[in-house]
Write an enzyme that holds these catalytic residues in place. Structure first.
Site, PDB file in Angstrom:
ATOM      1  N   TYR A   7      -1.471  -1.353  10.754  1.00 42.66           N
ATOM      2  CA  TYR A   7      -1.645  -1.562   9.304  1.00 42.66           C
ATOM      3  C   TYR A   7      -0.469  -0.959   8.537  1.00 42.66           C
ATOM      4  CZ  TYR A   7      -3.500  -1.449   4.571  1.00 42.66           C
ATOM      5  OH  TYR A   7      -3.656  -1.609   3.215  1.00 42.66           O
ATOM      6  N   SER A  53       0.883  -1.176   0.000  1.00 40.59           N
ATOM      7  CA  SER A  53       0.000   0.000   0.000  1.00 40.59           C
ATOM      8  C   SER A  53       0.914   1.217   0.000  1.00 40.59           C
ATOM      9  CB  SER A  53      -0.834  -0.008   1.280  1.00 40.59           C
ATOM     10  OG  SER A  53      -1.419   1.258   1.520  1.00 40.59           O
TER      11      SER A  53
HETATM   12  N1  LIG Z   1      -8.655  -0.766  -1.090  1.00 40.66           N
HETATM   13  C1  LIG Z   1      -7.675   0.038  -0.771  1.00 40.66           C
HETATM   14  O1  LIG Z   1      -7.872   1.267  -0.644  1.00 40.66           O
HETATM   15  C2  LIG Z   1      -6.282  -0.493  -0.618  1.00 40.66           C
HETATM   16  C3  LIG Z   1      -5.219   0.421  -0.675  1.00 40.66           C
HETATM   17  C4  LIG Z   1      -3.929  -0.065  -0.529  1.00 40.66           C
HETATM   18  C5  LIG Z   1      -3.700  -1.418  -0.341  1.00 40.66           C
HETATM   19  N2  LIG Z   1      -4.758  -2.275  -0.297  1.00 40.66           N
HETATM   20  C6  LIG Z   1      -4.451  -3.700  -0.080  1.00 40.66           C
HETATM   21  O2  LIG Z   1      -4.998  -4.442  -1.148  1.00 40.66           O
HETATM   22  C7  LIG Z   1      -5.220  -5.792  -0.713  1.00 40.66           C
HETATM   23  C8  LIG Z   1      -6.600  -6.217  -1.182  1.00 40.66           C
HETATM   24  O3  LIG Z   1      -7.572  -5.449  -0.499  1.00 40.66           O
HETATM   25  P1  LIG Z   1      -8.928  -4.958  -1.153  1.00 40.66           P
HETATM   26  O4  LIG Z   1      -8.883  -3.478  -1.208  1.00 40.66           O
HETATM   27  O5  LIG Z   1      -9.231  -5.701  -2.359  1.00 40.66           O
HETATM   28  O6  LIG Z   1      -9.925  -5.340   0.051  1.00 40.66           O
HETATM   29  P2  LIG Z   1     -11.195  -6.281   0.119  1.00 40.66           P
HETATM   30  O7  LIG Z   1     -12.174  -5.911  -0.936  1.00 40.66           O
HETATM   31  O8  LIG Z   1     -11.622  -6.218   1.550  1.00 40.66           O
HETATM   32  O9  LIG Z   1     -10.625  -7.742  -0.208  1.00 40.66           O
HETATM   33  C9  LIG Z   1      -9.797  -8.412   0.708  1.00 40.66           C
HETATM   34  C10 LIG Z   1      -9.632  -9.853   0.282  1.00 40.66           C
HETATM   35  O10 LIG Z   1      -8.851 -10.550   1.276  1.00 40.66           O
HETATM   36  C11 LIG Z   1      -9.584 -11.694   1.740  1.00 40.66           C
HETATM   37  N3  LIG Z   1      -9.304 -11.966   3.136  1.00 40.66           N
HETATM   38  C12 LIG Z   1      -9.534 -11.163   4.191  1.00 40.66           C
HETATM   39  N4  LIG Z   1      -9.222 -11.776   5.334  1.00 40.66           N
HETATM   40  C13 LIG Z   1      -8.754 -13.014   4.989  1.00 40.66           C
HETATM   41  C14 LIG Z   1      -8.291 -14.124   5.719  1.00 40.66           C
HETATM   42  N5  LIG Z   1      -8.228 -14.097   7.070  1.00 40.66           N
HETATM   43  N6  LIG Z   1      -7.902 -15.240   5.058  1.00 40.66           N
HETATM   44  C15 LIG Z   1      -7.968 -15.280   3.690  1.00 40.66           C
HETATM   45  N7  LIG Z   1      -8.425 -14.250   2.938  1.00 40.66           N
HETATM   46  C16 LIG Z   1      -8.806 -13.140   3.593  1.00 40.66           C
HETATM   47  C17 LIG Z   1     -11.042 -11.299   1.534  1.00 40.66           C
HETATM   48  O11 LIG Z   1     -11.902 -12.422   1.398  1.00 40.66           O
HETATM   49  P3  LIG Z   1     -12.722 -13.093   2.606  1.00 40.66           P
HETATM   50  O12 LIG Z   1     -13.298 -11.989   3.420  1.00 40.66           O
HETATM   51  O13 LIG Z   1     -13.704 -13.915   1.865  1.00 40.66           O
HETATM   52  O14 LIG Z   1     -11.739 -13.919   3.367  1.00 40.66           O
HETATM   53  C18 LIG Z   1     -10.958 -10.581   0.192  1.00 40.66           C
HETATM   54  O15 LIG Z   1     -10.955 -11.511  -0.861  1.00 40.66           O
HETATM   55  C19 LIG Z   1      -5.018  -5.786   0.782  1.00 40.66           C
HETATM   56  O16 LIG Z   1      -3.755  -6.338   1.088  1.00 40.66           O
HETATM   57  C20 LIG Z   1      -5.057  -4.319   1.155  1.00 40.66           C
HETATM   58  O17 LIG Z   1      -4.310  -4.042   2.306  1.00 40.66           O
HETATM   59  C21 LIG Z   1      -6.038  -1.855  -0.434  1.00 40.66           C
END
Ligand SMILES: NC(=O)c1ccc[n+]([C@@H]2O[C@H](COP(=O)([O-])OP(=O)(O)OC[C@H]3O[C@@H](n4cnc5c(N)ncnc54)[C@H](OP(=O)(O)O)[C@@H]3O)[C@@H](O)[C@H]2O)c1
Length: 266
Positions: free
Chosen positions: A159, A146
């Site tokens: 985080y 991130s």
């Molecule tokens: N969105 C943003 O603004 C942003 C910005 C910078 C970085 N990121 C990073 O991008 C990555 C993806 O996030 P996203 O934005 O796509 O969020 P998201 O929509 O909440 O998706 C998160 C994914 O991780 C899975 N997950 C969560 N807890 C888990 C667990 N205990 N075991 C296995 N899978 C798990 C979730 O599925 P289940 O709930 O079904 O397990 C989901 O598929 C993350 O690493 C996040 O830190 C996001």
């Protein structure tokens, strides 16, 4: 026909592939012919994604529901993959979550679970598949950090620290793999439209009010392309890249004040 697409005959394991950025990352790999192993906790959603991508891109897609946010989660997933006689050529460590708020009064299990998922499982899985990648001189690791990785994050301290770990670890592996044919990239998205904000509770912060989040598809596309080119760090969007470039030049106290301000409720 074999060899038609760059990933033909190879398999990509994508964690966090039930929703958000992970689904779009999985699609980038599938488009290029990689078979998929998709992991997250939500079994039904995962199966839906696997079926859709398999049909659309003519690849094999295996959903495996697993909780990676507990110690040993990565190892159990790897054991399940081995039991199904599947191999992993490309590893996309995308699963992660954040939690907004002061460290004081926070839920200890949530804070430690974040480290287990964002860092521990990522290292576990990488450690598992890294030797095969080096031996085959192909494939690699795409880690999702991130822009939080570039500075400490008061009011979201664990985080930000967890993502600084991902960045540091990824850059080190990039160097270790140099010249081997194995690609390592650290994808650093800024705010992106997904379910992240809901779980992290960051919707009411000042940061959430600045600008429009990027689409998860655009973020995934940049990450995938960067990884194919073995780019060490991929910051999504010109504004995020410019801000990330400024950070080393800011006095640390000023930086902490700015992030504290941005992470405060609006
Ligand atoms: N969105 C943003 O603004 C942003 C910005 C910078 C970085 N990121 C990073 O991008 C990555 C993806 O996030 P996203 O934005 O796509 O969020 P998201 O929509 O909440 O998706 C998160 C994914 O991780 C899975 N997950 C969560 N807890 C888990 C667990 N205990 N075991 C296995 N899978 C798990 C979730 O599925 P289940 O709930 O079904 O397990 C989901 O598929 C993350 O690493 C996040 O830190 C996001």
């Amino acid at each position: 026909m074999a060899g038609e697409r760059a990933g033909e005959g190879q398999t990509a394991l994508v964690t966090g592939a039930s929703m958000g950025i992970g689904v779009d990352l999985a699609e980038c790999f599938a488009k290029d012919g990689y078979d998929l192993i998709l992991c997250a906790r939500s079994e039904a959603q995962l199966k839906e994604v696997a079926d859709r991508l398999a049909a659309k891109h003519r690849v094999e897609a295996t959903p495996i529901a697993a909780d990676l946010g507990v110690p040993g989660g990565g190892e159990r997933l790897a054991a399940e993959i081995a039991a199904r006689r599947l191999e992993v050529d490309a590893l996309v460590n995308n699963a992660g979550y954040g939690m907004a708020g002061a460290f004081d009064g926070s839920d200890r299990a949530v804070q430690l679970g974040m480290i287990d998922l964002n860092d521990r499982a990522l290292v576990e899985l990488t450690h598992f598949y890294w030797p095969r990648m080096l031996a085959n001189r192909r494939g690699g690791v795409l880690n999702v950090a991130s822009t939080a990785a570039f500075q400490p994050g008061p009011l979201m301290a664990v985080y930000y620290a967890s993502k600084a770990f991902v960045l540091s670890f990824s850059e080190a592996l990039w160097k270790e793999a140099e010249g081997s044919g194995v690609c390592v990239s650290c994808l650093c998205p800024g705010p992106t439209a997904s379910h992240f904000r809901e779980r992290a509770g960051t919707g009411k912060t000042r940061l959430a009010r600045t600008g429009t989040p990027m689409s998860s598809a655009a973020v995934a596309e940049m990450g995938y392309r960067g990884w194919r080119e073995n780019r060490r760090v991929v910051v999504t969007g010109a504004r995020n890249a410019a801000l990330a470039g400024l950070i080393p030049f800011l006095p640390r106290r000023t930086l902490l004040r700015i992030v504290h301000h941005l992470q405060s409720p609006a």
